[in-house]
Enzyme design. Sequence first.
Site, mmCIF file in Angstrom:
data_model
loop_
_atom_site.group_PDB
_atom_site.id
_atom_site.type_symbol
_atom_site.label_atom_id
_atom_site.label_comp_id
_atom_site.label_asym_id
_atom_site.label_seq_id
_atom_site.Cartn_x
_atom_site.Cartn_y
_atom_site.Cartn_z
ATOM 1 C CG ASP A 177 10.265 41.468 13.477
ATOM 2 O OD1 ASP A 177 10.767 40.372 13.186
ATOM 3 O OD2 ASP A 177 9.037 41.630 13.618
ATOM 4 C CG HIS B 79 6.278 39.157 12.726
ATOM 5 N ND1 HIS B 79 7.566 39.418 13.130
ATOM 6 C CD2 HIS B 79 6.044 37.861 13.020
ATOM 7 C CE1 HIS B 79 8.082 38.318 13.654
ATOM 8 N NE2 HIS B 79 7.181 37.353 13.594
#
Length: 333
Positions: free
Chosen positions: A158, A186
């Site tokens: 990410d 996440h």
Amino acid sequence: GEPIRVLVTGAAGQIAYSLLYSIAKGDVFGKEQPLVLVLLDITPMMTVLEGVVMELQDCALPLLREVISTDKEEVAFKDLDIAILVGSMPRREGMERKDLLKANVKIFKSQGAALDKYAKKTVKVVVVGNPANTNCLIASKSAPSIPKENFSCLTRLDHNRAKSQIALKLGVTANDVKNVIIWGNHSSTQYPDVNHAKVNVKGKEVGVYEAIKDDSWLKGDFILTVQQRGAAVIKARKLSSAMSAAKAICDHVRDIWFGTPAGEFVSMGVISDGNSYGVPEDLLYSFPVVIKDKAWKFVEGLPINDFSREKMDLTAKELTEEKETAVEFLSSA
């Protein structure tokens, strides 16, 4: 030097297929460090795994001293220096997140217990398999003799996605962007934060907000793109991110091993105990960290505005709920 023992689980899967070559050729632990690679997967995947072992042998890599493939935890977790837990139960069609958690609690409870029993107490454990944060917390709780700080989960993918979106927008390279932050889970509640990020434009370092001059993009589409990037890849490729996930795992583990560059911080999911950002204790939450001598520290003192606060609290709430569900399953698993 002495070889280090590196475990990769889910080793017959597609992330591992990209990851194993990078590790074995020295991209992660350096070009001088010999390795023993231990590959774990479930029994039905053992034939596929044999093919992966053959390929690793056929790469004729000088650092690779031995490759061990197994479906047994007592073999896989023995004397490990590092464990990269990629394998997890994937979400099947029509599956509730709760069902997914239940299946994974069982896996990560078992693997945590195996780490506790067989691995070195200094082992570094990186959880990739989703839901990564909660899986990592369960593994840690199931390995009480290994310090909580030794467990981390992957939010580097990410982090890299956020960096590259900024770089693409400004027409610079990803290396010109630093200190983006992924806060929280996440999942699609994660908060990609560029309030503290810097970008090198024509030799001068400026804040991202100043460089982009488009607050509504930064607070809107940018965040959504990073949050939903995994789903976008699946939609296009009909498979989940593998090459980029493997690259992120390499970045994450290399930083644990060698430390972060001066003046830079990275994002990883770590235990929230003792943080100064008002995130509840005992969550596996992604923070900005710096790493030195194989130990991470929170980056302290970053001012948090109201926009960020709300987003950080939202993802903490999701993680708290996931944890509660998982802990319920843990007592009955």
